[in-house]
Design a protein around this motif. Sequence first.
Motif, PDB file in Angstrom:
ATOM      1  N   HIS A 138       0.932  -1.160   0.104  1.00 56.85           N
ATOM      2  CA  HIS A 138      -0.113  -0.015   0.062  1.00 56.85           C
ATOM      3  C   HIS A 138       0.746   1.253  -0.043  1.00 56.85           C
ATOM      4  N   TYR A 169      -1.397   6.052  -2.210  1.00 52.95           N
ATOM      5  CA  TYR A 169      -2.799   6.360  -3.045  1.00 52.95           C
ATOM      6  C   TYR A 169      -4.059   5.741  -1.915  1.00 52.95           C
ATOM      7  N   CYS A 170      -3.487   5.266  -0.766  1.00 55.24           N
ATOM      8  CA  CYS A 170      -4.569   4.550   0.202  1.00 55.24           C
ATOM      9  C   CYS A 170      -3.954   4.909   1.401  1.00 55.24           C
ATOM     10  N   SER A 180      -3.380  -1.179  -3.592  1.00 53.78           N
ATOM     11  CA  SER A 180      -4.121  -0.170  -2.978  1.00 53.78           C
ATOM     12  C   SER A 180      -5.365  -0.483  -2.518  1.00 53.78           C
ATOM     13  N   PRO A 236     -11.465   1.796  -3.965  1.00 53.29           N
ATOM     14  CA  PRO A 236     -12.643   2.596  -3.622  1.00 53.29           C
ATOM     15  C   PRO A 236     -13.702   1.807  -2.974  1.00 53.29           C
ATOM     16  N   THR A 275      -9.029   3.747   2.161  1.00 54.63           N
ATOM     17  CA  THR A 275      -9.289   3.252   0.727  1.00 54.63           C
ATOM     18  C   THR A 275      -8.888   4.443  -0.073  1.00 54.63           C
ATOM     19  N   MET A 276      -8.591   4.095  -1.397  1.00 55.50           N
ATOM     20  CA  MET A 276      -8.509   5.180  -2.412  1.00 55.50           C
ATOM     21  C   MET A 276      -9.717   5.699  -2.997  1.00 55.50           C
ATOM     22  N   GLU A 277      -9.815   6.702  -3.469  1.00 51.43           N
ATOM     23  CA  GLU A 277     -11.051   7.438  -4.016  1.00 51.43           C
ATOM     24  C   GLU A 277     -10.946   7.153  -5.582  1.00 51.43           C
ATOM     25  N   ARG A 326      -8.902   9.086  -8.116  1.00 51.23           N
ATOM     26  CA  ARG A 326      -7.418   9.112  -7.952  1.00 51.23           C
ATOM     27  C   ARG A 326      -6.889   7.739  -8.795  1.00 51.23           C
ATOM     28  N   MET A 327      -8.104   7.131  -9.303  1.00 51.69           N
ATOM     29  CA  MET A 327      -7.686   5.642  -9.862  1.00 51.69           C
ATOM     30  C   MET A 327      -6.827   6.132 -11.325  1.00 51.69           C
ATOM     31  N   TYR A 341      -3.156   6.587 -10.368  1.00 53.11           N
ATOM     32  CA  TYR A 341      -2.599   5.548  -9.697  1.00 53.11           C
ATOM     33  C   TYR A 341      -1.931   4.551 -10.877  1.00 53.11           C
ATOM     34  N   LEU A 380      -5.026  -4.265  -7.061  1.00 51.16           N
ATOM     35  CA  LEU A 380      -5.827  -3.865  -6.194  1.00 51.16           C
ATOM     36  C   LEU A 380      -6.301  -4.764  -5.009  1.00 51.16           C
TER      37      LEU A 380
END
Length: 278
Positions: free
Chosen positions: A10, A13-14, A39, A42, A50-52, A55-56, A59, A80
């Motif tokens: 990780h 990004y998370c 990561s 979402p 967690t990532m939003e 932002r993918m 990433y 992921l």
Amino acid sequence: MEGRSNYHSHSLYCDGRAGMEDFVRFALSSGFTSYGFSSHAPLPFPTAWTMEWDRMDDYVAEFRRLKEKYAGRIELYLGLEIDYLNEKSHPAIERFRRLPLDYRIGSVHLLYDDEGRVVDADLSAEKFRQMVDKHFQGDVERVVRLYYERSRRMVELGGFDIVGHADKIHYNAAYCRPGILEEPWYDRLVRDYFAEIARRGYQVEINTKAWSELGTFYPDERYFPLLRELGIRVQVNSDAHYPERIASGMAEAYRALRRAGFTSVMRLRGGQWTEIPF
């Protein structure tokens, strides 16, 4: 075994504590020849870990930059860690399947209490006990059964390659109720779960994140011989959140696998899962 590998990590990004390139640099200096980013995917609501979705694209772009920059020095892969939340949010939904990923880890971190509230079960032992008392009237057996019920449903739905930190609840459950791991119903739950994983052909990671602090793996080492007996393919991952911990517990995990009769692990080579002797 040539070099080291790790597919559970990780970054910023998370909830990781460093940028992706920092992990690559540490991986190279630590003798890794294959490394993957995973990561936290979402969720339908914002969290601190967690990532939003917005932002993918960044990433993916950052990964591609690093893959090109370090080509010929280390094989880098993009993944992921995707939670099973409910029937509308899990690893197999179309939105996750469309992403340009090399692999996916399926995990369970969250439960629902009687009020329908989402409850984080991935906690330190004492906070886990408090969660059980607050949301489940102190009934740790009920929490364990719910965890495995959700884990089984994730396996049924699919959409991933690797089962993330299977049996992670065992340490906290034993903290709440010493001796629970020796109770026949608990052993049956775990054995049935791994039998279903074997039937569907998923890989299981030996997650070493807690080794240095708690002296345990996920899944519990007591089930390594069962994994071998069922023919489940395994890999060793550190679930690293800090670059300097990317190899934490790995040597101990390989020794434990050897004791259980394993002689090989899975790793990505040229983009394909390959069985590598150790």
